[in-house]
Scaffold this motif. Structure first.
Motif: not given
Length: 450
Positions: A53-58, A62-72, A82-91
């Motif tokens: 099986a698989q889950t829809l993930v998104g 964001v323009t500030t802070g750390t993007p989050r990864v979600f099961a949808i 489900i986790m964070a995506a620390p891509v860097g400030s302003g990204r």
């Protein structure tokens, strides 16, 4: 920016909730077993066709802070981080894809139109993200759409000279960023906003283009791709926020419209509004992905001696799963248990399933500790501990020590259990250890038995 899968949310997430508990505050008399559900989930989910099986993930825009990864949940829009995506400030992560080994991939940018490096590899099993530098010519290019291509066994990546112009394709290794093949500028392609792959099908979204078609299917594979019309949905003012993922069973194309914080599907050339995300969350990257087991819960069991005990586990994740039940032995070591009779415990069954069964549980098993290792394609996750309590549930409490006589030794044995709070002392079966049990015990004891 999509991914393969087998079942949508609501079908892909297996919840196991077959457990037994006591009707009266955790205590049970003989032949009074109550089937219950854990956290509102009952029974066993069943996978179709034996496929993973698989889950829809998104990933969050964001323009500030750390993007989050979600099961949808694509039906309700409900999100589970489900986790964070620390891509860097302003990204912000602008695309998302799913690898066959449970990892996710994406690229992020600062919206200058010239910055789309490096490749981000996310591992939901560990919660960690690593960065992989693109090889030439992507290392100095603007990178936008990407997805894992089963046809090429590589990442199919859209890139270009910059200023939001991505009109070339490349095949890239997610391990080291090596580019194995790339094209010149593609005729008729203005900007590859998104790449969505499914089996041997690959679709490019040129959503900023004014000419039709705005979505093109890749016909001939790399390194000399040709294209045919796929769809021409209308232009949105926020088109460049789109990402998409094909559901490989239904073929439904799910899209994000991050500015409107909702999901869309595509029917012919028409967008169909789906659910909005709660709390104003905006989702950009989208993929169908296999997620590891998570949110494991095991339920302790309380039964009467000689009764059947069941310890079940509930979880979320993408099956199929394997289960390995373990018990804490007298030496403090966790050992795997096997089906069959175990002295001092009872007859064990179901060690390879979501529910461990102990038939005719023995009184000596009380206080034993249990846990389960649940594994899927992504790896194994250990649950917390469950405790098995086996109560005497005496029909005649006067002979409390079961020596065949009714004397002072029974009084001593009863009060030892009563002061310890043992369920053996709950002789009135009300679920508590209190003065009511003392009254019932002495009423029976003074009568010389039952």
């Amino acid at each position: 920016m999509g991914g393969g899968g087998t079942l949508p949310s609501g079908q892909d997430v297996l919840d196991f909730g077959v457990v037994w508990w006591a009707k009266r505050k955790g205590m049970m008399m003989k032949n009074q077993r109550i089937a219950a559900c854990v956290a509102g989930v009952c029974g066993v989910g069943v996978l179709a066709a034996g496929a993973a099986a698989q889950t829809l993930v998104g990933v969050e825009l964001v323009t500030t802070g750390t993007p989050r990864v979600f099961a949808i949940d694509p039906v309700t829009g409900e999100l589970e981080q489900i986790m964070a995506a620390p891509v860097g400030s302003g990204r912000s992560m602008v695309s998302l894809g799913a690898l066959p080994d449970c990892r996710l991939v994406g690229v992020s940018g600062d919206y200058t139109g010239n910055d789309r490096t490096p490749l981000h590899v996310l591992n939901p099993m560990t919660g960690l993200m690593t960065n992989v530098a693109f090889g030439a010519p992507l290392a100095t290019s603007f990178v936008e759409g990407l997805d894992w291509s089963p046809r090429h066994n590589a990442l199919l990546v859209g890139f270009g000279a910059g200023s939001f112009i991505t009109n070339r394709l490349a095949l890239v290794s997610p391990e080291d960023g090596t580019v194995s093949s790339f094209t010149p500028a593609l005729a008729g392609i203005l900007d590859i906003d998104s790449v969505v792959c499914w089996a041997n099908d690959e679709v490019l979204f040129d959503l900023n283009a004014s000419a039709n078609p705005r979505m093109k299917r890749v016909v001939d594979p790399m390194p000399s791709p040709t294209f045919e019309a796929f769809a021409s949905p209308p232009i949105f003012s926020t088109d460049f926020y789109h990402d998409g993922a094909f559901h490989p069973v239904t073929g439904v194309l799910t899209l994000t419209n991050a500015e409107a914080n909702r999901l869309l599907t595509l029917s012919g050339n028409t967008y169909v509004n789906g659910p909005a995300f709660p709390g104003g969350v905006r989702i950009q990257g989208l993929a169908w992905a296999t997620l590891p087991p998570r949110r494991l819960e095991v339920m302790s069991a309380t039964v009467c001696e000689g009764e059947r005990a069941e310890i079940g586990v509930t979880l979320l994740g993408d099956g199929p799963f394997t289960f390995e039940w373990q018990r804490l032995d007298e030496g403090g070591e966790w050992i795997s248990v096997e089906d069959g009779y175990a002295e001092g415990l009872g007859s064990i069954d179901g060690v390879g399933t979501h529910t461990l069964v102990i038939e005719e549980a023995e009184h000596a098993a009380t206080g034993t500790r249990w846990r389960v290792l649940v594994s899927n394609l992504c790896g194994g996750v250990m649950s917390g501990e469950a405790e098995l309590i086996v109560c005497a549930c005496l029909e005649c409490p006067a002979d409390f020590n079961l020596d065949g006589g009714i004397d002072g030794a029974d009084v001593e044995a009863f009060f030892a259990a009563w002061e310890a709070g043992s369920c053996d002392a709950d002789v009135n079966a009300d679920g508590g250890i209190d003065g009511g049990d003392v009254e019932v015990f002495f009423a029976s004891w003074e009568q010389g038995g039952c």
